[in-house]
Design a protein around this motif. Structure first.
Motif, mmCIF file in Angstrom:
data_model
loop_
_atom_site.group_PDB
_atom_site.id
_atom_site.type_symbol
_atom_site.label_atom_id
_atom_site.label_comp_id
_atom_site.label_asym_id
_atom_site.label_seq_id
_atom_site.Cartn_x
_atom_site.Cartn_y
_atom_site.Cartn_z
ATOM 1 N N PRO A 18 40.539 -15.106 -46.909
ATOM 2 C CA PRO A 18 39.761 -15.223 -45.673
ATOM 3 C C PRO A 18 38.410 -14.533 -45.824
ATOM 4 O O PRO A 18 38.347 -13.346 -46.092
ATOM 5 C CB PRO A 18 40.632 -14.503 -44.635
ATOM 6 N N GLY A 19 37.347 -15.308 -45.716
ATOM 7 C CA GLY A 19 36.010 -14.716 -45.762
ATOM 8 C C GLY A 19 35.459 -14.460 -47.152
ATOM 9 O O GLY A 19 34.294 -14.127 -47.299
ATOM 10 N N LYS A 341 42.131 8.227 -55.247
ATOM 11 C CA LYS A 341 43.043 7.678 -54.247
ATOM 12 C C LYS A 341 44.104 8.682 -53.823
ATOM 13 O O LYS A 341 44.546 8.683 -52.694
ATOM 14 C CB LYS A 341 43.716 6.415 -54.780
ATOM 15 N N GLY A 344 41.432 12.297 -53.038
ATOM 16 C CA GLY A 344 40.114 12.233 -52.407
ATOM 17 C C GLY A 344 40.103 11.568 -51.047
ATOM 18 O O GLY A 344 39.307 11.923 -50.185
ATOM 19 N N LEU A 345 40.965 10.584 -50.853
ATOM 20 C CA LEU A 345 40.838 9.749 -49.669
ATOM 21 C C LEU A 345 42.177 9.527 -48.982
ATOM 22 O O LEU A 345 43.216 9.512 -49.621
ATOM 23 C CB LEU A 345 40.287 8.367 -50.072
ATOM 24 N N VAL A 346 42.111 9.335 -47.674
ATOM 25 C CA VAL A 346 43.263 8.828 -46.944
ATOM 26 C C VAL A 346 43.010 7.314 -46.830
ATOM 27 O O VAL A 346 42.203 6.872 -46.029
ATOM 28 C CB VAL A 346 43.377 9.461 -45.549
ATOM 29 N N MET A 349 42.886 5.303 -43.594
ATOM 30 C CA MET A 349 41.930 5.716 -42.557
ATOM 31 C C MET A 349 40.601 5.012 -42.773
ATOM 32 O O MET A 349 40.292 4.578 -43.856
ATOM 33 C CB MET A 349 41.690 7.226 -42.673
ATOM 34 N N ARG A 352 34.520 6.255 -41.707
ATOM 35 C CA ARG A 352 33.925 7.379 -40.987
ATOM 36 C C ARG A 352 34.865 8.576 -40.963
ATOM 37 O O ARG A 352 34.468 9.706 -41.266
ATOM 38 C CB ARG A 352 33.608 6.934 -39.560
ATOM 39 N N ASP A 353 36.125 8.316 -40.607
ATOM 40 C CA ASP A 353 37.075 9.429 -40.469
ATOM 41 C C ASP A 353 37.310 10.129 -41.794
ATOM 42 O O ASP A 353 37.499 11.347 -41.842
ATOM 43 C CB ASP A 353 38.406 8.927 -39.897
ATOM 44 N N MET B 4 43.727 -21.511 -42.853
ATOM 45 C CA MET B 4 42.935 -20.508 -42.157
ATOM 46 C C MET B 4 43.565 -20.147 -40.812
ATOM 47 O O MET B 4 43.696 -18.978 -40.473
ATOM 48 C CB MET B 4 41.501 -20.997 -41.937
ATOM 49 N N GLN B 7 46.575 -18.078 -41.231
ATOM 50 C CA GLN B 7 46.263 -16.683 -41.518
ATOM 51 C C GLN B 7 45.777 -15.947 -40.274
ATOM 52 O O GLN B 7 46.095 -14.788 -40.067
ATOM 53 C CB GLN B 7 45.216 -16.597 -42.628
ATOM 54 N N GLN B 11 47.400 -12.710 -38.656
ATOM 55 C CA GLN B 11 46.633 -11.500 -38.362
ATOM 56 C C GLN B 11 46.862 -11.029 -36.932
ATOM 57 O O GLN B 11 47.085 -9.847 -36.679
ATOM 58 C CB GLN B 11 45.131 -11.762 -38.550
ATOM 59 N N ARG B 191 43.235 13.899 -35.335
ATOM 60 C CA ARG B 191 42.705 13.371 -36.580
ATOM 61 C C ARG B 191 43.435 13.985 -37.776
ATOM 62 O O ARG B 191 43.767 13.313 -38.745
ATOM 63 C CB ARG B 191 41.204 13.683 -36.640
ATOM 64 N N ALA B 195 45.608 12.348 -40.861
ATOM 65 C CA ALA B 195 45.231 12.610 -42.253
ATOM 66 C C ALA B 195 46.411 13.177 -43.038
ATOM 67 O O ALA B 195 46.696 12.743 -44.156
ATOM 68 C CB ALA B 195 44.046 13.579 -42.305
ATOM 69 N N GLY B 198 48.871 10.380 -43.495
ATOM 70 C CA GLY B 198 48.355 9.295 -44.325
ATOM 71 C C GLY B 198 48.310 9.673 -45.784
ATOM 72 O O GLY B 198 48.691 8.901 -46.651
ATOM 73 N N ASN B 199 47.823 10.853 -46.079
ATOM 74 C CA ASN B 199 47.795 11.347 -47.451
ATOM 75 C C ASN B 199 47.660 12.867 -47.400
ATOM 76 O O ASN B 199 46.563 13.398 -47.316
ATOM 77 C CB ASN B 199 46.635 10.719 -48.225
ATOM 78 N N ALA B 202 45.327 14.531 -49.978
ATOM 79 C CA ALA B 202 43.903 14.375 -49.679
ATOM 80 C C ALA B 202 43.517 15.266 -48.502
ATOM 81 O O ALA B 202 42.413 15.812 -48.467
ATOM 82 C CB ALA B 202 43.575 12.915 -49.380
ATOM 83 N N PHE B 205 43.059 18.639 -49.848
ATOM 84 C CA PHE B 205 41.804 18.664 -50.609
ATOM 85 C C PHE B 205 40.586 18.596 -49.691
ATOM 86 O O PHE B 205 39.458 18.707 -50.149
ATOM 87 C CB PHE B 205 41.758 17.509 -51.621
ATOM 88 N N SER B 206 40.788 18.327 -48.406
ATOM 89 C CA SER B 206 39.677 18.324 -47.460
ATOM 90 C C SER B 206 39.682 19.593 -46.620
ATOM 91 O O SER B 206 38.987 19.678 -45.619
ATOM 92 C CB SER B 206 39.755 17.105 -46.539
#
Lengths: 503, 324
Positions: A18-19, A341, A344-346, A349, A352-353, B4, B7, B11, B191, B195, B198-199, B202, B205-206
């Motif tokens: 898609p796209g 990965k 360094g990053l989530v 997310m 911006r976050d 399309m 999909q 979505q 937030r 985070a 999610g990881n 990371a 590390f932040s």
């Protein structure tokens, strides 16, 4: 001699998502006994093309021919049955099982009543391992092997079928130089047996060392195939990125500022011992050595992730103790970690976050996040670092490696650190983004940051550093200035051949 | 073109699947029994979902931070029994803060084990499920707990009262959902929860203090459980000491139905509220179409597994995707 016929031929492959038109009429063939490099920036379509070949994606248009017979691939098993074998960048082995079990997983030789024929399994496996000239045997537990040897197991697995074409996807990403030599020998053997080899890598030295031809993709389009012997790095790069790349050595920035970071006699158990060095503002100090030389561990200590067992850390002449990343950040130290990965990053997310993560507690409007200020920070670093993303709402996991790395760099620049530590700044990043990141590191030094760059790639260290600290087995062997360093002396130092000098 | 649109539909399903499923259920039950959609019935469903809902709000934080909380059911029994017991001993005004303090101590202990000692949350909270159950039985001497003078106390207001025509449990649920929704979506703490889930590496590390964030999530969960226990105790002014038994799975079901990933890092308070309501309306709807009460246990889980399947299928773009 008749004209050799390609073992594998992809004809006019089109694949759209898609796209995105991920592959736009790509044709590509591999001859028997040929090492054929497939190159392109991240996002150019290499992975998609390989997924089409492996039957993971169905092409919208175009055909695949194996030995000049048209085939359709319904999945990895069918690809393997047709003699197309993949050696993946990320290994897919069962660590708790033996080498033999991994190699014949799903196809273990049987005796009556479905019992596994262990004797035959060991014999078959050892016969293959002998061909690969490795120093472990069928019974070794895979988890006990080094990454390089695990890769050999994957290759051994490939050899169990009558492989017509073997695809190596960034095989040297985590190998040492010595291990690479072994890998290249294996590739040479496969080649001598008439197997066609597709070799995907970003590393130019390797490409020019072992491949016969190079095919280049850009933005999903086939750019052409050239004979390796008749081309050079510059023109390949130009085909990949569609413009010229400046690889010349930057002049050292001589007006250095104040002393930013000093380390005296720092030790951490067996990981590194008696480490002393200084980094001034305006200076890039490169740390070069083999994997396991202790470079990353020093960075982790400076960032508060690992307590040292002895020694001092001084920031602007003041001794400091750093016990957590939060301490390090508060004192103006930032770390762009080695594993983008994982560390360094989530990935789930948005851009911006991720970028504002270290300063969430400072970007407040009352009790809430100041989202406007966050977007402003994102916009500022997107423009400054030329991050290509549809917008801040995009999930970081959807960006290319180069853009992901820029998000991590932007995240730390927005903290306005004094000392910026960058561990493997361009690992797995395409050549275009690579040179942008190198340029950026030089610019940052010129703006007064004290920059430490840890890298396993010699050209990179030579290119960006004002001084180079060479490490071997947890010790600093020698510190070079950019005027005196040569490739030979650097290699000697990191192999433990030179004398030990304090920095 | 056909692919399309397919999909696009996939979505939309992936993003709004839960809301669509919710609408379909409501429509189906309404057709089966028009009484289903009456104001009285809707109020009654939301009111009876409020206790589960309040607990699910807290567990949402824990799940997004990448952990589990299976102890909320027995912890709710504990809160209920403690507040009823203390009601007669200290008076309601002192009993409530005392019960909150005791519940938060338990939650803090779990938060310490999972956050700071980094023990596996499944094991810790499964263990606590049993340990707190034992604690409650020991505390109550195995007896049910009742308030001596049921007519002479204002304590019933949290479970039985209403304001502006809306039952208080609904007001508490709605108010807490709005508050915690803002905390999760809009504050720095929220937030950090995303985070860390999610990881976690990371996040570390932040510079995010991961242990503290996980600890706080369990405290929030504990506060929600205490609130749920308060509503439960106040509603009947007496209780069995197993009142919260099995609720931990229903709470988890609501959170998952809402679309939070058990791996952490995704989910919202709003979606959890939808998950709670779906669960409540399904159970109510099954009764209204005349099925036995016990059928709900089976149907609920069938629906949850269907929901998880459709969610995964929409993300992968196909219904049938075996591992190999």
């Amino acid at each position: 001699m008749t004209d050799p016929k390609p073992v594998l031929h992809l004809d006019n492959i089109v694949k759209t998502f898609p796209g995105v038109r991920a592959l736009d009429g790509v044709s590509f063939s591999v001859m028997p006994g040929e090492v054929h490099a497939l190159m392109g920036e991240n996002g150019a379509g290499k992975s998609t093309l390989m997924k089409v070949l492996g039957g993971i994606h169905k092409p919208d248009e175009g055909d695949i021919y194996v030995d000049e017979r048209k085939v359709t691939m319904s999945g990895p098993l069918e690809a393997k049955a047709k003699g197309i074998v993949f050696i993946h960048q990320e290994l897919s082995l069962a660590e708790e099982l033996s080498v033999a079990e991994n190699i014949y997983l799903g196809e273990l030789p049987r005796k009556s009543f479905g019992r596994v024929d262990w004797t035959r399994l060991a014999e078959q496996t050892n016969a293959i391992l002998k061909k690969l000239n490795v120093r472990f045997d069928a019974a070794t537990r895979v988890g006990d092997l080094s990454i390089a040897n695990q890769q050999m197991v994957e290759i051994a697995r490939a050899l169990t079928v009558d492989a017509k074409a073997v695809i190596f996807d960034e095989p040297t990403a985590s190998l040492t130089d010595a291990e690479k030599v072994v890998l290249f020998d294996v590739i040479a053997d496969l080649k001598a047996d008439g197997v066609g080899i597709i070799y995907i890598s970003h590393r130019m030295e390797e490409i020019f060392k072992i491949t016969d031809r190079i095919s280049i993709l850009r933005d999903g389009q086939y750019q052409g195939t050239v004979n390796t012997a008749e081309t050079n790095e510059e023109s390949v790069t130009q085909m990949m990125i569609g413009r010229k790349l400046d690889l010349s050595r930057k002049a050292t920035n001589h007006d250095l500022g104040d002393l930013a970071l000093e380390v005296r006699g720092l030790s951490c158990g067996k990981l590194y011992r008696d480490i002393s060095f200084q980094v001034r503002r305006g200076e890039v100090v490169g740390f070069y050595g083999l994997v396991g030389a202790g470079r990353t561990e020093i960075a982790e200590t400076l960032f508060g992730l690992r307590d040292p067992s002895a020694g001092q850390i001084l920031l602007a002449g003041q001794e400091v103790r750093i016990h957590s990343p939060a301490d390090a950040i508060a004192r103006g130290i930032s770390l762009v970690p080695e594993d983008r990965k994982g560390q360094g990053l989530v990935l789930g997310m948005n851009c911006r976050d991720n970028m504002t993560l270290p300063q969430v507690d400072d970007l407040k409007a009352g009790p809430f996040m100041a989202e406007g200020a966050e977007i402003a920070i994102f916009d500022q670093y997107r423009d400054r670092l030329d991050i290509r993303t549809p917008g801040w709402k995009q999930k970081v996991g959807n960006l290319s490696g180069g853009n992901q790395q820029k998000i991590v760099i932007g995240k730390w620049l927005s903290m306005h650190p004094t000392v910026l530590i960058v561990d493997e700044p361009t690992r797995g990043i395409d050549v275009g983004s690579k040179s942008e990141i190198h340029k950026l590191l030089r610019e940052l030094a010129a703006q007064g940051y004290a920059v430490m760059v840890i890298s396993s790639e010699m050209p990179e260290v030579l290119h960006v550093s004002d001084r180079i600290v060479a490490m071997y087995s947890g010790r600093i062997m020698r510190t070079f200035t950019s005027d005196e360093v040569t490739e030979d002396s650097l290699i000697q130092a990191i192999s433990g051949l030179g004398d030990s000098h304090a920095a | 073109m056909a692919t399309m649109t397919k999909q696009r539909i996939a979505q939309i399903l992936a993003k709004q699947g839960i809301l669509i499923a919710f609408a379909v259920f409501m429509l189906a039950f309404t057709i089966a029994n028009p009484k289903f959609i009456t104001v009285d019935n809707v109020f009654s469903v939301v009111r009876s979902s409020a206790i589960l809902g309040v607990m699910a709000l807290g567990v949402t934080f824990v799940v997004i931070s990448g952990n589990l909380d299976l102890s909320v059911g027995s912890m709710m029994s504990f809160s209920t029994i403690v507040v009823l017991d203390l009601h007669d001993k200290l008076g309601p005004l002192m009993a409530i803060p005392a019960m909150f303090a005791m519940t938060l101590c338990l939650a803090a202990f779990i938060g310490f084990l999972v956050g700071y000692l980094r023990l596996n949350s499944l094991i810790v909270t499964l263990g606590m499920l049993s340990a707190i159950h034992g604690l409650t039985l020991t505390y109550s001497g195995g007896q049910n707990m009742d308030i001596a003078n049921k007519t002479g106390t204002w304590f019933g207001v949290f479970g039985q009262g209403s304001a502006l025509g809306i039952p208080v449990p609904i007001l508490i649920f709605a108010g807490l959902a709005a508050f915690l929704g803002l905390v999760l979506a809009k504050t720095p703490f929220g937030r950090k929860v995303y985070a860390v889930g999610g990881n976690g590496t990371a996040a570390t590390f932040s510079g995010i203090r991961r242990a503290r964030t996980v600890f706080m999530c369990y405290l929030i969960s504990g506060a929600c459980v205490a609130t749920a226990g308060l509503i439960q105790a106040s509603r009947s002014l007496g209780s069995q000491n197993t009142v919260g038994q099995g609720l931990e799975l229903q709470v988890l079901a609501a959170v998952i139905l809402g679309g939070a990933s058990l791996l952490g890092g995704s989910g919202t308070v709003f979606k959890t509220v939808i998950g709670v309501l779906i669960l409540g309306f399904i159970q109510n709807g099954l009764l209204l179409v005349g099925l036995q009460f016990y059928v709900q246990f089976v149907v609920t889980w069938v629906i949850i597994i269907l929901a998880v399947w459709l969610d995964i299928a929409a993300k992968r773009g196909k219904l049938w995707s075996p591992i190999a």
